[in-house]
Scaffold this motif. Structure first.
Motif, PDB file in Angstrom:
ATOM      1  N   ALA A 179       1.983  -8.806  -8.871  1.00  0.00           N
ATOM      2  CA  ALA A 179       2.059  -7.842  -7.722  1.00  0.00           C
ATOM      3  C   ALA A 179       3.045  -6.754  -8.209  1.00  0.00           C
ATOM      4  N   HIS A 180       4.277  -7.334  -8.971  1.00  0.00           N
ATOM      5  CA  HIS A 180       5.020  -5.978  -9.179  1.00  0.00           C
ATOM      6  C   HIS A 180       4.522  -5.070 -10.305  1.00  0.00           C
ATOM      7  N   ASP A 181       3.707  -5.832 -11.239  1.00  0.00           N
ATOM      8  CA  ASP A 181       3.036  -4.919 -12.412  1.00  0.00           C
ATOM      9  C   ASP A 181       2.110  -3.848 -11.864  1.00  0.00           C
ATOM     10  N   PHE A 182       1.402  -4.165 -10.977  1.00  0.00           N
ATOM     11  CA  PHE A 182       0.512  -3.044 -10.406  1.00  0.00           C
ATOM     12  C   PHE A 182       1.182  -1.894  -9.911  1.00  0.00           C
ATOM     13  N   ARG A 183       2.087  -2.326  -9.321  1.00  0.00           N
ATOM     14  CA  ARG A 183       2.947  -0.990  -8.726  1.00  0.00           C
ATOM     15  C   ARG A 183       3.532  -0.258  -9.965  1.00  0.00           C
ATOM     16  N   ALA A 184       3.968  -0.998 -11.106  1.00  0.00           N
ATOM     17  CA  ALA A 184       4.524  -0.384 -12.149  1.00  0.00           C
ATOM     18  C   ALA A 184       3.539   0.761 -12.577  1.00  0.00           C
ATOM     19  N   ILE A 185       2.187   0.716 -12.617  1.00  0.00           N
ATOM     20  CA  ILE A 185       1.441   1.415 -13.281  1.00  0.00           C
ATOM     21  C   ILE A 185       1.450   2.968 -12.464  1.00  0.00           C
ATOM     22  N   ASP A 186       1.559   3.029 -11.164  1.00  0.00           N
ATOM     23  CA  ASP A 186       1.718   4.229 -10.473  1.00  0.00           C
ATOM     24  C   ASP A 186       2.241   4.053  -9.292  1.00  0.00           C
ATOM     25  N   PRO A 187       3.600   3.782  -9.251  1.00  0.00           N
ATOM     26  CA  PRO A 187       4.171   3.394  -7.787  1.00  0.00           C
ATOM     27  C   PRO A 187       4.086   4.668  -6.943  1.00  0.00           C
ATOM     28  N   ARG A 188       3.767   5.771  -7.049  1.00  0.00           N
ATOM     29  CA  ARG A 188       3.384   6.792  -5.937  1.00  0.00           C
ATOM     30  C   ARG A 188       1.938   6.298  -5.306  1.00  0.00           C
ATOM     31  N   ARG A 189       1.159   5.662  -5.937  1.00  0.00           N
ATOM     32  CA  ARG A 189      -0.328   5.651  -5.548  1.00  0.00           C
ATOM     33  C   ARG A 189      -0.211   4.356  -4.884  1.00  0.00           C
ATOM     34  N   ALA A 190       0.177   3.283  -5.660  1.00  0.00           N
ATOM     35  CA  ALA A 190       0.097   2.025  -5.323  1.00  0.00           C
ATOM     36  C   ALA A 190       0.786   1.229  -4.184  1.00  0.00           C
ATOM     37  N   ARG A 191      -0.093   0.742  -3.415  1.00  0.00           N
ATOM     38  CA  ARG A 191       0.668  -0.083  -2.245  1.00  0.00           C
ATOM     39  C   ARG A 191       0.293  -1.701  -2.507  1.00  0.00           C
TER      40      ARG A 191
END
Ligand SMILES: Cc1cc2nc3c(=O)[nH]c(=O)nc-3n(C[C@H](O)[C@H](O)[C@H](O)COP(=O)(O)OP(=O)(O)OC[C@H]3O[C@@H](n4cnc5c(N)ncnc54)[C@H](O)[C@@H]3O)c2cc1C
Length: 442
Positions: free
Chosen positions: A174-186
């Motif tokens: 969960a956290h790491d997907f957000r880390a890829i592109d926090p602007r785009r990922a929810r």
């Protein structure tokens, strides 16, 4: 082969359990055959890092042959085991049989979709290197689609990534997907029970939930997924668009457990004796995620690496000890009395939640936050010992930590993403209403 003995031990599976059994036994006068359907051992606790483009596959996997190469009495066979004949003492593969005197089955576990196997295509699980590469492909592809939509003036929407299951894998992803592109990922984490990381004490579970929320993950607890279709997930009447859906909710033991023809539990785990052998077959052992064994308090041992490692070493020593005493296997009655029973030494458990966030339990000591994350990092690097590239992993980690960069952003294989359609690519042959097709990678 060393030729000193004719006693042959066959080990099915070169995961944590099988490899440790092989290494322990290798110093004894036995001939060992390790059979695995893959040519590599996978360090599963770091698979999520490959799925989220933090590490490359070669950094968390190593060829079984190289790991065991210095043991001259160990041979490695790459083959899928299909069954057993316990009376004739043979392991069956598609095109041959391998005879044994002692057998150790350590074939691990896989995903369970609770009767909805059709969801697997739209919501893959994470168990193998192939799974991790497929998840990475879908995630990076989704970001590419969003980029193309934005550049075509079709909006700059956020992408929903949905992870089903709030256990250690779901929480780490969960956290790491957000880390890829926090602007785009929810990021949405859906958990059927009231708490994430339910196997941990409640104070740590609650801390994990707060840490996730602070990191920007939207957590839905006590929520059941009722339907999954390409690009969308349902919880009752609520439908959510999802660029990528991942399954981290259920575990089922390897189907090889059933093939042994002895009693199994509901998850397909084999009900073993306290010495990990099979009832009526003292020469056959089942270990790791495939074995169902309770501790002294009646609690089932968890499906974690330390249990598999300790069981592998235990069975290796047991076989060696009996061989030295001149009787292998000992008759079941001689193994009774408790001195041959397996006891798990729980040295603590750790779960990562994200950058500088984790929880850890060492007996009565509960830690969360940065110190727990440091402990998690240390243990995982330590565990990697035996892998040629553990130094590289450490450097890679340190680099990403200080630069926020993810080095392994490779999209390999198909450029189709179930349920998503991109802007016109200019090539009608590649467009499909059910799938996203990307032709230009930035
Ligand atoms: C994503 C993920 C994250 C995890 N994180 C952690 C963690 O942080 N900490 C922790 O302690 N545990 C963690 N675990 C659990 C841990 O990895 C397992 O408990 C452990 O791997 C079990 O070891 P094993 O030897 O029983 O099985 P495995 O390590 O799964 O090995 C099974 C082996 O059997 C082989 N095999 C299977 N079927 C056949 C067949 N028919 N023929 C031939 N070969 C076969 C497989 O190829 C594999 O090599 C995680 C697991 C996953 C999937």
């Amino acid at each position: 082969m060393n030729g000193k003995t004719s006693h042959r031990v066959v080990i099915v599976g070169a995961g944590f359990g099988g490899l440790n059994a092989a290494r322990t036994l290798a110093s004894s006068s036995v001939n060992i055959t390790v059979v695995d359907r893959k040519n590599h051992h996978t360090f599963q606790p770091l698979l999520y890092q490959v799925a989220t483009a933090g590490l490359s596959p070669g950094e968390i996997a190593a060829p079984i042959r190289s790991i065991l190469s210095r043991h001259k009495n160990v041979e490695v066979l790459m083959a899928e085991v299909t069954g057993f004949d316990l009376e004739r003492r043979v392991v069956q593969t598609a095109d041959s049989e391998v005879a044994y005197d002692s057998l150790i089955v350590a074939a691990g576990a896989s995903h369970a979709y609770f009767g909805h196997d059709e969801w697997q295509t739209f919501a893959p699980g994470l168990k193998t290197i192939e799974d991790a590469i497929e998840i990475r492909r879908r995630v990076l592809l989704a970001f590419e689609l969003a980029e193309r939509r934005a550049s075509a003036g079709e909006g700059d929407d956020q992408l929903n990534f949905v992870i089903v299951g709030g256990g250690p894998t779901g929480v780490a992803l969960a956290h790491d997907f957000r880390a890829i592109d926090p602007r785009r990922a929810r990021i949405h984490l859906i958990e059927g029970g009231p708490l994430v990381l339910p196997a941990y004490p409640e104070d740590l579970s609650r801390s994990a939930l707060e840490q996730l929320q602070r990191l920007g993950v939207e957590v839905l607890t006590s929520t059941m997924v009722t339907k999954i279709e390409p690009g969308a997930i349902y919880t009752g009447a609520t439908r959510m668009n999802a660029a990528v859906i991942l399954w981290a909710a259920g575990v089922a033991a390897s189907p090889l457990g059933k093939k042994l023809g002895v009693p199994i539990d509901r998850a397909g785990r084999v009900l073993v004796n306290p010495d990990l052998s099979l009832p009526n077959y003292p020469e056959v052992f089942v270990i790791g995620d495939l074995a169902a064994l309770k501790d002294a308090s009646g609690k089932l041992l968890p499906g974690v690496a330390p249990v598999a490692i300790q069981q592998g070493r235990f069975v290796g020593k047991l076989i060696a000890r009996e061989l030295e005493s001149g009787a292998s296997p000992l008759s079941p009655s001689l193994r009774e009395g408790g001195s041959f029973d397996f006891h798990y030494h729980d040295k603590g458990s750790l779960a990562t939640i994200g950058r500088s966030a984790a929880i850890a339990q060492f007996g009565k000591i509960h830690i969360s936050g940065f110190m727990a994350w440091l402990a998690w990092l240390f243990v995982h690097i330590l565990f990697l010992i035996g892998f040629r590239n553990r130094v590289l992993v450490f450097i890679q980690w340190a680099w990403s930590y200080f630069t926020y960069e993810r080095g392994a952003r490779l999209i390999t294989g198909s450029t189709n993403l179930p349920g998503w359609s991109g802007p016109p690519s200019g090539d009608p042959s590649t467009s499909d209403s059910e799938e996203m097709t990307i032709v230009n990678h930035k």
